[in-house]
Design an enzyme around this catalytic site. Structure first.
Site, PDB file in Angstrom:
ATOM      1  N   ASP A  46      -3.048   1.065  10.237  1.00 56.64           N
ATOM      2  CA  ASP A  46      -4.226   1.909  10.465  1.00 56.64           C
ATOM      3  C   ASP A  46      -4.623   1.841  11.929  1.00 56.64           C
ATOM      4  OD1 ASP A  46      -4.442   1.128   7.410  1.00 56.64           O
ATOM      5  OD2 ASP A  46      -5.613   2.961   7.751  1.00 56.64           O
TER       6      ASP A  46
ATOM      7  N   LYS B 102      -1.873   5.324  16.673  1.00 59.29           N
ATOM      8  CA  LYS B 102      -2.558   4.251  15.938  1.00 59.29           C
ATOM      9  C   LYS B 102      -2.866   3.074  16.862  1.00 59.29           C
ATOM     10  CE  LYS B 102      -0.753   5.911  11.629  1.00 59.29           C
ATOM     11  NZ  LYS B 102       0.328   5.840  10.652  1.00 59.29           N
TER      12      LYS B 102
ATOM     13  N   CYS C 278       0.833  -1.196   0.000  1.00 58.28           N
ATOM     14  CA  CYS C 278       0.000   0.000   0.000  1.00 58.28           C
ATOM     15  C   CYS C 278       0.876   1.258   0.000  1.00 58.28           C
ATOM     16  CB  CYS C 278      -0.986  -0.027   1.166  1.00 58.28           C
ATOM     17  SG  CYS C 278      -2.331   1.180   0.976  1.00 58.28           S
TER      18      CYS C 278
ATOM     19  N   ASN D 189      -4.421  -3.267   8.898  1.00 56.77           N
ATOM     20  CA  ASN D 189      -3.824  -2.444   7.844  1.00 56.77           C
ATOM     21  C   ASN D 189      -4.457  -2.836   6.507  1.00 56.77           C
ATOM     22  OD1 ASN D 189      -1.807  -0.418   7.134  1.00 56.77           O
ATOM     23  ND2 ASN D 189      -0.706  -2.049   6.100  1.00 56.77           N
ATOM     24  N   LYS D 190      -4.041  -2.151   5.450  1.00 62.71           N
ATOM     25  CA  LYS D 190      -4.617  -2.361   4.118  1.00 62.71           C
ATOM     26  C   LYS D 190      -4.765  -3.848   3.808  1.00 62.71           C
ATOM     27  CE  LYS D 190      -5.705   0.251   2.069  1.00 62.71           C
ATOM     28  NZ  LYS D 190      -7.095   0.773   2.029  1.00 62.71           N
TER      29      LYS D 190
HETATM   30  P1  RI2 Z   1       0.447   6.143   7.068  1.00 57.92           P
HETATM   31  C1  RI2 Z   1      -3.449   3.513   4.602  1.00 57.92           C
HETATM   32  O1  RI2 Z   1      -4.840   3.386   4.516  1.00 57.92           O
HETATM   33  C2  RI2 Z   1      -2.734   2.192   4.398  1.00 57.92           C
HETATM   34  O2  RI2 Z   1      -3.436   1.091   4.950  1.00 57.92           O
HETATM   35  C3  RI2 Z   1      -1.459   2.476   5.127  1.00 57.92           C
HETATM   36  O3  RI2 Z   1      -0.729   1.311   5.434  1.00 57.92           O
HETATM   37  C4  RI2 Z   1      -1.997   3.168   6.363  1.00 57.92           C
HETATM   38  O4  RI2 Z   1      -3.049   3.998   5.894  1.00 57.92           O
HETATM   39  C5  RI2 Z   1      -0.996   3.959   7.154  1.00 57.92           C
HETATM   40  O5  RI2 Z   1      -0.519   5.045   6.409  1.00 57.92           O
HETATM   41  P2  RI2 Z   1      -5.722   4.078   3.308  1.00 57.92           P
HETATM   42  O6  RI2 Z   1      -6.115   5.446   3.812  1.00 57.92           O
HETATM   43  O7  RI2 Z   1      -0.262   6.759   8.221  1.00 57.92           O
HETATM   44  O8  RI2 Z   1      -4.951   4.093   2.047  1.00 57.92           O
HETATM   45  O9  RI2 Z   1       1.703   5.421   7.512  1.00 57.92           O
HETATM   46  O10 RI2 Z   1      -6.947   3.198   3.234  1.00 57.92           O
HETATM   47  O11 RI2 Z   1       0.708   7.118   5.945  1.00 57.92           O
END
Ligand code: RI2
Length: 308
Positions: free
Chosen positions: A195, A231, A126, A205-206
């Site tokens: 997440d 988180k 992701c 997470n994703k």
């Molecule tokens: P950072 C994203 O979710 C992904 O799942 C990614 O791993 C997570 O947020 C954390 O991202 P989405 O918003 O906070 O794309 O590390 O569904 O940037």
């Protein structure tokens, strides 16, 4: 549309995405709401602020970072003795949260980069600013690394990841999600974002993250999670489970592509048990998933998750 509704809509539509970014966007929207509030009654302000929080929190259900970011802005408000005091608290809390969030991502980059050695082959999934911070910092330090990034269907956030790493000069290869297990054989370490982290140390997470973890476990490849401590989900301490967001089927197929009687299920996150996680890189340092519970209890004691 109010500015709060506008932010919620941008989060819902993924115009603003990434667990850290949506937390900062939610906190900033609360701060802006306070700054531009036209009333003067403390009671009305607290009620309207709470409604604004509800609008933001309804935008995406899985990432607890949004909940923590929004609630961080309301810290102390219940004890405020005037509207002006409450407004100043929310405004200041919002700025503090965003600053702490950005500093946490930078600290994670420094701490996580120490786990990367010259010659390492890394896999990521992701588009996580925390995980990418670690990889880019290792590259900046001159370490010779190679990265595989998954496409991350259906939103294909992997495209953001490969372009970001390419712009930073990292040796980056895009793979499709179903290539994870075979490419894991040539991988040394996995770095992903988060997440939500539960009190049991499980990672939400994703969708697809748990496949990386399983394949890494099988191939004896270290699996690292990069996560700011906002988180960590305080609700899971009390037995709540994490809601896994399901999104529109239009993200998976084009109109008319499949028969009308085909059902489509589009969960966009999954859960990776603590047993598959070697370490979580936080701004407080590296910790095993078993240490999350203690950190959460301390944060609760310090009032970090509370409004008071
Ligand atoms: P950072 C994203 O979710 C992904 O799942 C990614 O791993 C997570 O947020 C954390 O991202 P989405 O918003 O906070 O794309 O590390 O569904 O940037």
């Amino acid at each position: 549309m109010t500015p709060v509704e506008d932010t919620a809509q941008k989060i819902r539509s993924m115009e603003i995405r990434g667990a850290g970014r949506i937390a900062r966007a939610g906190a900033s929207a609360m701060g802006d709401f306070a700054d531009s509030y036209t009333g003067a009654s403390l009671e009305d302000f607290v009620r309207d602020l709470s409604e604004a929080a509800d609008v933001l929190l309804a935008s995406r259900p899985t990432a607890v970072s949004l909940w923590n970011g929004v609630h961080a802005t309301m810290r102390g408000v219940d004890g405020a003795s005037s509207f002006e005091e409450a407004r100043a608290l929310v405004s200041g809390n919002a700025k503090d949260f965003c600053t702490r969030s950005e500093m946490a991502v930078e600290e994670i980059a420094r701490i996580g980069a120490r786990r990367i050695q010259d010659g390492d082959v890394i896999m990521t999934h992701c588009n996580s600013s925390a995980a990418l911070g670690v990889i880019k910092e290792a590259h900046r330090q001159g370490k010779d690394i190679k990265v595989y990034a998954t496409e991350s269907r259906p939103w294909r956030q992997g495209i953001l990841t490969v372009n970001d790493l390419a712009d930073a000069g990292v040796d980056i290869t895009l793979i499709i999600d179903s290539a994870v297990r075979s490419v894991m054989k040539r991988t040394d370490k996995v770095f992903v974002g988060a997440d939500t982290i539960t009190s049991q140390g499980a990672l939400v997470n994703k969708v697809g993250t748990s496949h990386l973890a399983l394949a890494a476990h099988e191939a004896r490849v270290n699996f690292y999670v990069c996560a700011e401590t906002y988180k960590f989900s305080p609700m899971t301490l009390f037995g709540d489970t994490v809601t896994i967001e399901e999104r529109e089927i239009s993200e998976v197929v084009r109109p008319g592509e499949v028969r009308d009687n085909v059902k489509i299920f589009n969960p966009v996150f999954d859960s990776t048990p603590a047993a598959y996680i070697d370490a979580i890189v936080t701004e407080l340092g590296m910790m095993g998933p078993g240490a999350v519970y203690g950190v959460m209890v301390k944060q609760l004691g310090d009032g970090i998750f509370n409004r008071e």
